[in-house]
Design an enzyme around this catalytic site. Structure first.
Site, PDB file in Angstrom:
ATOM      1  N   ASN A  29       0.873  -1.170   0.000  1.00  0.00           N
ATOM      2  CA  ASN A  29       0.000   0.000   0.000  1.00  0.00           C
ATOM      3  C   ASN A  29       0.910   1.220   0.000  1.00  0.00           C
ATOM      4  O   ASN A  29       1.463   1.579   1.036  1.00  0.00           O
ATOM      5  CB  ASN A  29      -0.904  -0.018   1.240  1.00  0.00           C
ATOM      6  CG  ASN A  29      -1.790   1.214   1.305  1.00  0.00           C
ATOM      7  OD1 ASN A  29      -1.862   1.983   0.351  1.00  0.00           O
ATOM      8  ND2 ASN A  29      -2.459   1.402   2.428  1.00  0.00           N
ATOM      9  N   TRP A  30       1.062   1.808  -1.164  1.00  0.00           N
ATOM     10  CA  TRP A  30       2.010   2.927  -1.296  1.00  0.00           C
ATOM     11  C   TRP A  30       1.484   4.208  -0.667  1.00  0.00           C
ATOM     12  O   TRP A  30       2.211   5.188  -0.554  1.00  0.00           O
ATOM     13  CB  TRP A  30       2.311   3.183  -2.781  1.00  0.00           C
ATOM     14  CG  TRP A  30       3.229   2.184  -3.398  1.00  0.00           C
ATOM     15  CD1 TRP A  30       3.913   1.191  -2.759  1.00  0.00           C
ATOM     16  CD2 TRP A  30       3.570   2.076  -4.794  1.00  0.00           C
ATOM     17  NE1 TRP A  30       4.659   0.480  -3.672  1.00  0.00           N
ATOM     18  CE2 TRP A  30       4.473   0.999  -4.917  1.00  0.00           C
ATOM     19  CE3 TRP A  30       3.196   2.781  -5.935  1.00  0.00           C
ATOM     20  CZ2 TRP A  30       5.010   0.629  -6.150  1.00  0.00           C
ATOM     21  CZ3 TRP A  30       3.729   2.408  -7.159  1.00  0.00           C
ATOM     22  CH2 TRP A  30       4.631   1.335  -7.263  1.00  0.00           C
ATOM     23  N   LYS A  31       0.206   4.245  -0.334  1.00  0.00           N
ATOM     24  CA  LYS A  31      -0.405   5.463   0.214  1.00  0.00           C
ATOM     25  C   LYS A  31      -0.130   6.627  -0.747  1.00  0.00           C
ATOM     26  O   LYS A  31      -0.155   6.421  -1.954  1.00  0.00           O
ATOM     27  CB  LYS A  31       0.095   5.700   1.644  1.00  0.00           C
ATOM     28  CG  LYS A  31      -0.120   4.432   2.495  1.00  0.00           C
ATOM     29  CD  LYS A  31       0.149   4.588   3.944  1.00  0.00           C
ATOM     30  CE  LYS A  31      -0.117   3.247   4.647  1.00  0.00           C
ATOM     31  NZ  LYS A  31       0.082   3.312   6.091  1.00  0.00           N
ATOM     32  N   HIS A 114     -14.906   0.509   4.653  1.00  0.00           N
ATOM     33  CA  HIS A 114     -16.188  -0.181   4.784  1.00  0.00           C
ATOM     34  C   HIS A 114     -16.432  -0.863   3.453  1.00  0.00           C
ATOM     35  O   HIS A 114     -16.184  -0.285   2.407  1.00  0.00           O
ATOM     36  CB  HIS A 114     -17.354   0.768   5.005  1.00  0.00           C
ATOM     37  CG  HIS A 114     -17.017   1.958   5.808  1.00  0.00           C
ATOM     38  ND1 HIS A 114     -16.995   1.913   7.160  1.00  0.00           N
ATOM     39  CD2 HIS A 114     -16.681   3.200   5.444  1.00  0.00           C
ATOM     40  CE1 HIS A 114     -16.648   3.103   7.606  1.00  0.00           C
ATOM     41  NE2 HIS A 114     -16.457   3.898   6.577  1.00  0.00           N
ATOM     42  N   GLU A 116     -18.372  -2.248   0.230  1.00  0.00           N
ATOM     43  CA  GLU A 116     -19.500  -1.737  -0.546  1.00  0.00           C
ATOM     44  C   GLU A 116     -19.994  -2.824  -1.485  1.00  0.00           C
ATOM     45  O   GLU A 116     -19.203  -3.426  -2.190  1.00  0.00           O
ATOM     46  CB  GLU A 116     -19.057  -0.533  -1.392  1.00  0.00           C
ATOM     47  CG  GLU A 116     -18.376   0.565  -0.626  1.00  0.00           C
ATOM     48  CD  GLU A 116     -19.336   1.346   0.240  1.00  0.00           C
ATOM     49  OE1 GLU A 116     -18.872   2.134   1.043  1.00  0.00           O
ATOM     50  OE2 GLU A 116     -20.570   1.144   0.091  1.00  0.00           O
ATOM     51  N   GLU A 168      -5.425  -4.252  10.817  1.00  0.00           N
ATOM     52  CA  GLU A 168      -4.412  -3.201  10.938  1.00  0.00           C
ATOM     53  C   GLU A 168      -4.670  -2.404  12.208  1.00  0.00           C
ATOM     54  O   GLU A 168      -5.476  -1.457  12.199  1.00  0.00           O
ATOM     55  CB  GLU A 168      -4.479  -2.247   9.741  1.00  0.00           C
ATOM     56  CG  GLU A 168      -4.168  -2.901   8.419  1.00  0.00           C
ATOM     57  CD  GLU A 168      -3.678  -1.864   7.413  1.00  0.00           C
ATOM     58  OE1 GLU A 168      -2.534  -1.991   6.996  1.00  0.00           O
ATOM     59  OE2 GLU A 168      -4.416  -0.935   7.083  1.00  0.00           O
ATOM     60  N   GLY A 174       2.478   2.793  10.639  1.00  0.00           N
ATOM     61  CA  GLY A 174       3.474   3.850  10.435  1.00  0.00           C
ATOM     62  C   GLY A 174       4.198   4.286  11.691  1.00  0.00           C
ATOM     63  O   GLY A 174       4.842   5.329  11.710  1.00  0.00           O
ATOM     64  N   SER A 213       3.405  -1.683  10.472  1.00  0.00           N
ATOM     65  CA  SER A 213       4.851  -1.744  10.719  1.00  0.00           C
ATOM     66  C   SER A 213       5.447  -3.126  10.444  1.00  0.00           C
ATOM     67  O   SER A 213       6.330  -3.577  11.166  1.00  0.00           O
ATOM     68  CB  SER A 213       5.167  -1.263  12.143  1.00  0.00           C
ATOM     69  OG  SER A 213       4.779   0.104  12.281  1.00  0.00           O
ATOM     70  N   GLY A 234       2.880  -0.910   4.310  1.00  0.00           N
ATOM     71  CA  GLY A 234       2.980   0.507   3.974  1.00  0.00           C
ATOM     72  C   GLY A 234       4.430   0.920   3.763  1.00  0.00           C
ATOM     73  O   GLY A 234       4.993   0.795   2.681  1.00  0.00           O
ATOM     74  N   GLY A 235       5.069   1.407   4.825  1.00  0.00           N
ATOM     75  CA  GLY A 235       6.421   1.964   4.728  1.00  0.00           C
ATOM     76  C   GLY A 235       7.409   1.035   4.044  1.00  0.00           C
ATOM     77  O   GLY A 235       8.214   1.468   3.200  1.00  0.00           O
TER      78      GLY A 235
HETATM   79  P1  13P Z   1       2.973   0.577   7.747  1.00  0.00           P
HETATM   80  O1  13P Z   1       3.482  -0.727   7.199  1.00  0.00           O
HETATM   81  O2  13P Z   1       3.756   1.768   7.249  1.00  0.00           O
HETATM   82  O3  13P Z   1       2.807   0.557   9.223  1.00  0.00           O
HETATM   83  O4  13P Z   1       1.504   0.780   7.130  1.00  0.00           O
HETATM   84  C1  13P Z   1       0.591  -0.252   7.234  1.00  0.00           C
HETATM   85  C2  13P Z   1      -0.608   0.114   6.441  1.00  0.00           C
HETATM   86  O5  13P Z   1      -1.328   1.042   6.784  1.00  0.00           O
HETATM   87  C3  13P Z   1      -0.890  -0.657   5.223  1.00  0.00           C
HETATM   88  O6  13P Z   1      -2.142  -0.340   4.716  1.00  0.00           O
END
Ligand code: 13P
Length: 253
Positions: A29-31, A114, A116, A168, A174, A213, A234-235
């Site tokens: 998940n690159w956000k 949520h 859908e 999560e 994060g 994390s 994420g990170g």
């Molecule tokens: P991190 O791995 O940076 O904690 O993020 C997790 C996350 O939110 C994946 O969707």
């Protein structure tokens, strides 16, 4: 203008066809990160070592990069997904993107807070995220909170239509703090039991992912838990090398 076209120019691989026993899934998940050039380099580096992995993989990226990622990952087995989607079908909703639009450009999954029904209708597998805040955890409410979140989803979407459920914990996202493998397993077992109550057969095949994390050095122990079928990263997904290491930790011993 119609948004209901359903034949995909570049269909993503069906990452979320139901799990066969003991398969693992790791989703990046690159956000709100990346650029056209950085994404191209990430893909090149990751694809060069994809053959070493024996888990399914996917990348969830910002909307603007999705079409290009579908092209970069075409025929590689790496699925591409969105990070969110509008609950509306179409219309005057400035800035929103519908499930039909995502399906139109070849998305096979989407992260959702949520679930859908219309995601299911457009053939996009929802990866439903649940998790408690630190205050809820400290009040001993973890299980109650995540089960309430999951049950809310199950009133709208049958288990068989879920792409995955991602646990999560909010306090672990994060922050560098991660749930211990045992604590995460405990929650995953409760989630599995809840799904099983609704549909035992589908529950056994529904991937339960851990996010929060996850790093190359803690991934293997987390992914080795019986009810942890992979991760939502994420990170550690921002560098292809780190994401590859996390995926490599998803091996089945
Ligand atoms: P991190 O791995 O940076 O904690 O993020 C997790 C996350 O939110 C994946 O969707």
């Amino acid at each position: 203008m119609s948004a209901s076209k359903t034949d995909h120019p570049h269909p993503s691989p069906a990452l979320l066809e139901k799990l066969s026993v003991r398969e693992k899934i790791v989703i990046a998940n690159w956000k709100m990160n990346g650029s056209a050039e950085a994404n191209r380099l990430w893909a090149e580096e990751f694809l060069a070592k994809l053959g070493d992995l024996n888990c399914r993989t996917a990348v969830c990226a910002p909307f603007v990069y999705l079409s290009e990622l579908v092209r970069l990952f075409k025929d590689t087995g790496v699925a591409v997904g969105a990070q969110t989607v509008s609950p509306r079908d179409q219309g005057a909703f400035t800035g929103e993107v519908s499930a039909a639009m995502l399906a139109d450009i070849g998305m096979s999954l989407c992260l959702v807070g949520h679930s859908e029904r219309r995601l299911v209708a457009h053939g996009i597998a929802p990866v439903v995220c649940v998790g408690e805040t630190l205050a809820e955890r400290e009040a001993g409410l973890t299980e109650a909170v995540v089960l309430r979140q999951l049950r809310t989803v199950l009133t709208r979407v049958p288990v068989a239509k879920l792409g995955a459920v991602a646990y999560e914990p909010v306090w672990a996202i994060g922050t560098g703090r991660t749930a211990t493998p045992q604590a995460a397993q405990h929650v995953h077992a409760a989630l599995r039991a809840c799904l099983t109550e609704a549909d035992a057969e589908a529950a056994a095949k529904t991937p339960l992912l851990y996010g929060g994390s996850v790093k190359p050095d803690n991934a293997h122990e987390l992914f080795s838990q019986p009810d942890i079928d992979g991760g939502l990263i994420g990170g550690a997904a921002l560098k292809a090398e780190d994401f590859h290491s996390v995926c490599a930790a998803a091996r089945v011993d």
